[in-house]
Motif scaffolding. Structure first.
Motif, PDB file in Angstrom:
ATOM      1  N   ASN A  26      44.160  -5.064  29.680  1.00  0.00           N
ATOM      2  CA  ASN A  26      44.447  -4.738  31.074  1.00  0.00           C
ATOM      3  C   ASN A  26      45.109  -5.936  31.752  1.00  0.00           C
ATOM      4  O   ASN A  26      44.845  -7.085  31.402  1.00  0.00           O
ATOM      5  CB  ASN A  26      43.164  -4.391  31.821  1.00  0.00           C
ATOM      6  N   GLY A  27      45.980  -5.644  32.704  1.00  0.00           N
ATOM      7  CA  GLY A  27      46.622  -6.729  33.439  1.00  0.00           C
ATOM      8  C   GLY A  27      48.052  -6.387  33.807  1.00  0.00           C
ATOM      9  O   GLY A  27      48.510  -5.252  33.648  1.00  0.00           O
ATOM     10  N   ILE A  38      55.006  -4.318  34.275  1.00  0.00           N
ATOM     11  CA  ILE A  38      54.187  -3.281  33.655  1.00  0.00           C
ATOM     12  C   ILE A  38      52.734  -3.604  33.980  1.00  0.00           C
ATOM     13  O   ILE A  38      52.261  -4.701  33.713  1.00  0.00           O
ATOM     14  CB  ILE A  38      54.383  -3.233  32.131  1.00  0.00           C
ATOM     15  N   GLU A  39      52.068  -2.644  34.586  1.00  0.00           N
ATOM     16  CA  GLU A  39      50.660  -2.818  34.953  1.00  0.00           C
ATOM     17  C   GLU A  39      49.821  -1.875  34.094  1.00  0.00           C
ATOM     18  O   GLU A  39      50.072  -0.675  34.069  1.00  0.00           O
ATOM     19  CB  GLU A  39      50.469  -2.500  36.437  1.00  0.00           C
ATOM     20  N   ILE A  40      48.841  -2.424  33.399  1.00  0.00           N
ATOM     21  CA  ILE A  40      47.995  -1.634  32.499  1.00  0.00           C
ATOM     22  C   ILE A  40      46.544  -1.690  32.972  1.00  0.00           C
ATOM     23  O   ILE A  40      46.003  -2.772  33.231  1.00  0.00           O
ATOM     24  CB  ILE A  40      48.100  -2.136  31.049  1.00  0.00           C
ATOM     25  N   LEU A  45      49.335   3.297  32.342  1.00  0.00           N
ATOM     26  CA  LEU A  45      50.373   2.272  32.429  1.00  0.00           C
ATOM     27  C   LEU A  45      51.312   2.610  33.589  1.00  0.00           C
ATOM     28  O   LEU A  45      51.737   3.761  33.736  1.00  0.00           O
ATOM     29  CB  LEU A  45      51.154   2.204  31.118  1.00  0.00           C
ATOM     30  N   LYS A  46      51.641   1.611  34.390  1.00  0.00           N
ATOM     31  CA  LYS A  46      52.591   1.790  35.485  1.00  0.00           C
ATOM     32  C   LYS A  46      53.796   0.876  35.272  1.00  0.00           C
ATOM     33  O   LYS A  46      53.635  -0.318  35.017  1.00  0.00           O
ATOM     34  CB  LYS A  46      51.951   1.461  36.836  1.00  0.00           C
ATOM     35  N   PHE A  47      55.001   1.445  35.385  1.00  0.00           N
ATOM     36  CA  PHE A  47      56.217   0.653  35.433  1.00  0.00           C
ATOM     37  C   PHE A  47      56.560   0.429  36.898  1.00  0.00           C
ATOM     38  O   PHE A  47      56.577   1.375  37.693  1.00  0.00           O
ATOM     39  CB  PHE A  47      57.375   1.385  34.750  1.00  0.00           C
TER      40      PHE A  47
END
Length: 232
Positions: A26-27, A38-40, A45-47
């Motif tokens: 995560n991070g 990229i946020e996990i 997952l978010k771009f």
């Protein structure tokens, strides 16, 4: 076929990085320029992309390009699929109203996109006849000749930007440029139509629709489409 592809990814991962499974942590991960993140978090997952206006103002702010579900495919590869299609957000708050027509010889279909500054082309299909128009200051009116559409009592429409900026130096574009409204709109013999689309913004066309794509876990980060993202 997907099973064979998963085995292929596993072999590549083992060859490049050994047999030890790489943990997808995560991070937040950023590319070399910091323009995309990229946020996990767990299986999501978010771009995210940095808006050009925020760069000019000296303080970066980011908007979402895609939200994806993550599924482990092999030791080092993870499959990602968009949770929502961009079309769902584009038409979410659409408002279609009728107004008394001032011209008995024609229909007027007015498109309003108050939250977009770039010119957008609208295409209207009435039967087999195609009409087009381009927005100016967020508005566009297309006039249909009543005498040419006697066989149709409805229409469909689509839209796309008049221009766009490539997503990478290779000239590729990752966003969705073409949107078709999935329903027919009825025509009244004495009414004009006003269609308001508040969710059409300049950043809408940057949004990704990702299906059966893969990210790869590498030392200190991840790779997607050949680009390295380092963990903060």
């Amino acid at each position: 076929m997907r099973f064979l592809y998963t085995i292929f990814l596993s072999v590549i991962g083992m060859f490049c990085y050994g047999e030890t499974s790489k943990k997808l942590e995560n991070g937040v991960y950023h590319n070399e320029s910091g323009a995309r993140l990229i946020e996990i978090k767990n299986d999501t997952l978010k771009f995210l992309s940095c808006s050009s206006s925020s760069i000019e103002e000296g303080e970066k702010s980011y908007y979402p390009l895609a939200i994806c579900k993550i599924t482990e495919a092999s030791n080092t590869f993870f499959e990602i699929n968009s949770i929502e299609r961009p079309e769902q957000s584009a038409f979410k708050d659409i408002l279609i109203t009728e107004e008394a027509s001032s011209n008995n010889a024609s229909y007027e279909i007015s498109f309003k996109v108050p939250n977009a500054s770039i010119p957008i082309k609208f295409d209207v299909w009435c039967g087999t006849i195609l009409y087009s128009g381009v927005t100016e200051k967020g508005e566009c009116t297309i006039v249909l000749n009543r005498n040419r559409i006697t066989s149709s009592d409805s229409f469909r429409f689509s839209f796309q930007p008049m221009y766009y900026v490539e997503s990478n130096p290779a000239g590729q574009y990752f966003g969705v440029l073409y949107y078709m409204y999935p329903y027919e709109v009825n025509l009244d013999s004495e009414k004009s139509i006003v269609i308001k689309l508040p969710n059409i913004t300049d950043t809408l066309f940057d949004q990704y629709f990702l299906l059966e794509e893969y990210i790869q876990v590498v030392p200190h980060g991840i790779k997607w489409r050949g680009e390295y993202y380092k963990k903060f």
